[in-house]
Scaffold this motif. Sequence first.
Motif, PDB file in Angstrom:
ATOM      1  N   PRO A   6     -16.831 -23.665   2.521  1.00  0.00           N
ATOM      2  CA  PRO A   6     -18.116 -24.043   2.179  1.00  0.00           C
ATOM      3  C   PRO A   6     -18.722 -24.412   3.865  1.00  0.00           C
ATOM      4  O   PRO A   6     -18.235 -24.925   4.341  1.00  0.00           O
ATOM      5  CB  PRO A   6     -18.178 -25.245   1.431  1.00  0.00           C
ATOM      6  CG  PRO A   6     -17.074 -25.253   0.621  1.00  0.00           C
ATOM      7  CD  PRO A   6     -15.823 -24.739   1.411  1.00  0.00           C
ATOM      8  N   ALA A   7     -19.881 -23.736   4.071  1.00  0.00           N
ATOM      9  CA  ALA A   7     -20.633 -23.901   5.177  1.00  0.00           C
ATOM     10  C   ALA A   7     -19.908 -23.560   6.398  1.00  0.00           C
ATOM     11  O   ALA A   7     -20.305 -23.794   7.556  1.00  0.00           O
ATOM     12  CB  ALA A   7     -21.027 -25.481   5.169  1.00  0.00           C
ATOM     13  N   GLN A  39     -27.683 -34.389  11.453  1.00  0.00           N
ATOM     14  CA  GLN A  39     -26.740 -33.988  12.472  1.00  0.00           C
ATOM     15  C   GLN A  39     -27.004 -34.864  13.806  1.00  0.00           C
ATOM     16  O   GLN A  39     -28.166 -34.776  14.302  1.00  0.00           O
ATOM     17  CB  GLN A  39     -26.916 -32.363  12.929  1.00  0.00           C
ATOM     18  CG  GLN A  39     -25.726 -32.132  13.891  1.00  0.00           C
ATOM     19  CD  GLN A  39     -24.804 -31.381  12.802  1.00  0.00           C
ATOM     20  OE1 GLN A  39     -24.870 -30.600  11.758  1.00  0.00           O
ATOM     21  NE2 GLN A  39     -23.611 -31.504  13.453  1.00  0.00           N
ATOM     22  N   ALA A  77     -23.466 -29.895   5.603  1.00  0.00           N
ATOM     23  CA  ALA A  77     -23.882 -28.577   4.786  1.00  0.00           C
ATOM     24  C   ALA A  77     -22.520 -28.420   3.819  1.00  0.00           C
ATOM     25  O   ALA A  77     -22.711 -28.231   2.846  1.00  0.00           O
ATOM     26  CB  ALA A  77     -24.050 -27.466   5.835  1.00  0.00           C
ATOM     27  N   GLN A  78     -21.350 -28.545   4.433  1.00  0.00           N
ATOM     28  CA  GLN A  78     -20.251 -28.484   3.752  1.00  0.00           C
ATOM     29  C   GLN A  78     -20.160 -29.316   2.629  1.00  0.00           C
ATOM     30  O   GLN A  78     -19.719 -29.013   1.425  1.00  0.00           O
ATOM     31  CB  GLN A  78     -18.981 -28.472   4.787  1.00  0.00           C
ATOM     32  CG  GLN A  78     -17.842 -28.316   4.001  1.00  0.00           C
ATOM     33  CD  GLN A  78     -16.437 -28.283   4.927  1.00  0.00           C
ATOM     34  OE1 GLN A  78     -16.614 -28.514   6.073  1.00  0.00           O
ATOM     35  NE2 GLN A  78     -15.052 -28.114   4.448  1.00  0.00           N
ATOM     36  N   GLN A 132     -24.223 -22.916  14.153  1.00  0.00           N
ATOM     37  CA  GLN A 132     -24.320 -23.974  14.934  1.00  0.00           C
ATOM     38  C   GLN A 132     -23.649 -24.103  16.367  1.00  0.00           C
ATOM     39  O   GLN A 132     -24.165 -24.529  17.399  1.00  0.00           O
ATOM     40  CB  GLN A 132     -24.292 -25.583  14.287  1.00  0.00           C
ATOM     41  CG  GLN A 132     -25.214 -25.500  13.192  1.00  0.00           C
ATOM     42  CD  GLN A 132     -25.103 -26.994  12.337  1.00  0.00           C
ATOM     43  OE1 GLN A 132     -24.680 -27.822  13.055  1.00  0.00           O
ATOM     44  NE2 GLN A 132     -25.282 -27.056  11.217  1.00  0.00           N
ATOM     45  N   ARG A 176     -19.595 -33.021  13.501  1.00  0.00           N
ATOM     46  CA  ARG A 176     -19.036 -31.691  13.562  1.00  0.00           C
ATOM     47  C   ARG A 176     -20.188 -30.748  13.000  1.00  0.00           C
ATOM     48  O   ARG A 176     -20.910 -31.120  11.821  1.00  0.00           O
ATOM     49  CB  ARG A 176     -17.865 -31.443  12.552  1.00  0.00           C
ATOM     50  CG  ARG A 176     -17.337 -30.166  12.822  1.00  0.00           C
ATOM     51  CD  ARG A 176     -15.962 -29.822  11.764  1.00  0.00           C
ATOM     52  NE  ARG A 176     -16.062 -30.394  10.381  1.00  0.00           N
ATOM     53  CZ  ARG A 176     -16.612 -29.449   9.721  1.00  0.00           C
ATOM     54  NH1 ARG A 176     -16.839 -28.174   9.970  1.00  0.00           N
ATOM     55  NH2 ARG A 176     -16.390 -29.823   8.265  1.00  0.00           N
ATOM     56  N   ALA A 177     -20.255 -29.661  13.450  1.00  0.00           N
ATOM     57  CA  ALA A 177     -21.417 -28.725  13.088  1.00  0.00           C
ATOM     58  C   ALA A 177     -21.091 -28.201  11.872  1.00  0.00           C
ATOM     59  O   ALA A 177     -19.874 -27.928  11.430  1.00  0.00           O
ATOM     60  CB  ALA A 177     -21.390 -27.638  14.123  1.00  0.00           C
ATOM     61  N   GLY A 178     -22.097 -27.996  10.961  1.00  0.00           N
ATOM     62  CA  GLY A 178     -21.814 -27.763   9.637  1.00  0.00           C
ATOM     63  C   GLY A 178     -21.150 -28.697   8.328  1.00  0.00           C
ATOM     64  O   GLY A 178     -21.116 -28.233   7.463  1.00  0.00           O
TER      65      GLY A 178
END
Lengths: 306, 495
Positions: free
Chosen positions: B141-142, A168, A150-151, B149, A145-147
């Motif tokens: 978050p994010a 990713q 980062a999360q 993206q 999953r995108a992000g």
Amino acid sequence: MGLFRSTIDRVRRGLARTAGSLGGGLRSVLAGRSLDEDLIEEIEAMLIGADVGVEATAAIVDDLRADWKAGRISTGEEVLDHLKSSLKNRWEDVDRRIAVAPEAPTVILVVGVNGVGKTTSVAKIAHSLREEGRSVLLAAADTFRAGAVAQLSIWSERLGVSIVKGAQGSDPASVAYDAADAALARKVDVLLVDTAGRLHNQGDLMRQLVKIRDVIRKKIPGAPHEVLLVLDATSGQNGLVQARSFEEAVDITGVFLSKLDGTARGGIVVAIRDQLSVPVKLVGVGERPEDVEPFDPATFIDAIFE
Amino acid sequence: MFETLTERFNHTFKQLAGRGRISEENVREAMKEVRRSLLEADVNLEVVGEFCDEVTREALGSEVLKSLQPEEQMVGIVHQKLVELMGPVDSHLMMVDPGPTVVMLCGLQGTGKTTTCGKLAAFLKKRGRRVLVAGADLQRPAAVEQLRQVVEDSVASAPGDGHVAFHGEPEKCAEYGQATGVAVGVCQRALARARSERFDVLILDTAGRLHVDEDLMNELGAIDRVVQPHQRFLVVDAMTGQDAVSSAREFNQRLAVDGIILSKFDSDTRGGAALSVKKVTGAPIKFVGTGERITALEEFHPERMAGRILGMGDVVSLVEKAHEEVEEAEAERLADKMAKGQLTLNDFTKQLRMMRRMGPLKQLMGMLPGVGGALKDLDVNDKQLDRLEGIVNSMTRREREDTGVLNKSRTKRVAQGAGVPTTEVNRLVKQFGAMQKMTKQMAGLGAMGKMKAMKQMQAAGAGAMGPGGGLPGMGGRGSTRTKSVKSGFKRRKRR
């Protein structure tokens, strides 16, 4: 072993809205009435409205009816006690503690369908473990999953917990492998593996999950010690299907019931308990890392009916 | 789980056989089954009640009472009513001129708003629109990074000659609850940019929020007042249970929702939430999310949804699923071979593999109407398919092309390789032969003939390459046929 503090008040507060709609209703419905078919029908409707499901509801209601016919209960107040104990009985004698490996690291694999709150739940578990003074390593194995990476990275910063992440789109099993490696090398107490959300009916993705599990097991025999299925409290009867599919694929050891701070009642866990005997171990009651509690059936049920 | 309403009705009406007439009481009895079916599909209790009352009224006033096949008529009425309630189809996106048209997505946490933003952008890109997507979720978050993206993905991999751009202010993100209200400013700046850079559409991705979270609901209200979106879409998880009603009602009261987007429709949920949400908001179901790909956003089809809610199977979705997995050229080649009776074990296992990529067998079969009930007592075991594959994998290429060469010693070798008794290898060969013959015959039959042939096959035990094992061939066959017919048409046109 008190891995998690049980603060009944907090669960109550989290469940206040849950209770407000069902329990309050039930209490007022029952007050001063004697049991009859109409009342039984109303109780049935309430259980269904709480997502308990048609089958499990029928079982509970049949039970109630039998005791009524046998003359064991007759007043509304007795009904409430009866319901509570019949639900409590479903959960007795189950070990709901988070497993701890005899030899560190303990590995906890977190799985579930998309959008149930896996990453937030991972953060919550990490927070609780840190509070207990345990060292934690996070593995960001949701490379899809995108992000997502980062999360989890942001959570690792906020919580002051180290993290192993892959790029990713990279193979999540290899991230898990590296993380297991790092957990051993750094001698952490607990490795928490966050995985990508996957619909339980996507065969390839479920097989990928099996691979992740197997890779971890290869590196750390006996791991993962805990496979937690995160289940959204708002989910309907499909929650049972989810639990069954994940159980078949990776032998889940417990359920993390998320989003219990809304108005949804999470009654689907009753059906899951009936059919899979997988215990609910933790509940999520808010957005902050400290908003997690051990699942306590008595409290849960009290809150539902009070 | 997949027991269909028709089967339940059959049961309800069975005792009436011979008498030929059904009474008011029978209709009421049947409605109990409808009620149960809808509840199992997660349609909200209140909604079920109202629905059943309406259908009872209609059924009593109609021809059902005189009908010879009351159960079918009852199902028809229920189905029709569901379609009416969930329809009409309306995937129109209202555009204002001059632009930008502002579209705001909102909903509970984890329903798939961010992903849907990307899909909507891709949808509009295909229609040649200039789209700006703004990240107004400063809570999770994010989330802004995720949206960036997703937008990138729609720029790179979605077809069309439109243009998609991203507006985000990730530095404004803060811990939960601390950036509440800040999103209003982000949306205002995004709108100003959309105006000055002449975008046709501005899509706002808002934070997921509980409908009982006063602060965040107020924030949503403030965005609504300040930006005044032309379309407010509520994103709803298709797997939601009874509570779908309370959240949808609250969002609708605050925002006057213009449309619903049903996400995660590619799950195996019966999806009763669709009906609940439509009923309490009155807003049309605009789109359904059907997968992880950026283009996986489709029109809503009330008929299919009705079938799913009633547990009547969803053949159309199954065929579509097959299309996704089966490569066209390969499918055509197979269809040809099948028609000529030249299907080999190689092809069969290849098809089996494609089929299994679509999900566990039992579940796929559940999507076929009528099969659901029959499956109840049948143990369709994916492990048996594993064994099957094991046997085929232990064969040499030549043996797979022509099972006729399998003599005693070859059979013994294959059995040893696969770790099964020789009888199992022999059974596979025999059953495969029967299937081969059957597929050849079936190539000439229409849909009804196929159903009959399939039943005969099952009765003859030929369908059981492992229980249901004949069906993978069948399932694949259905889809390959659709494909080849279509492309055959194209070819003719070209010539």
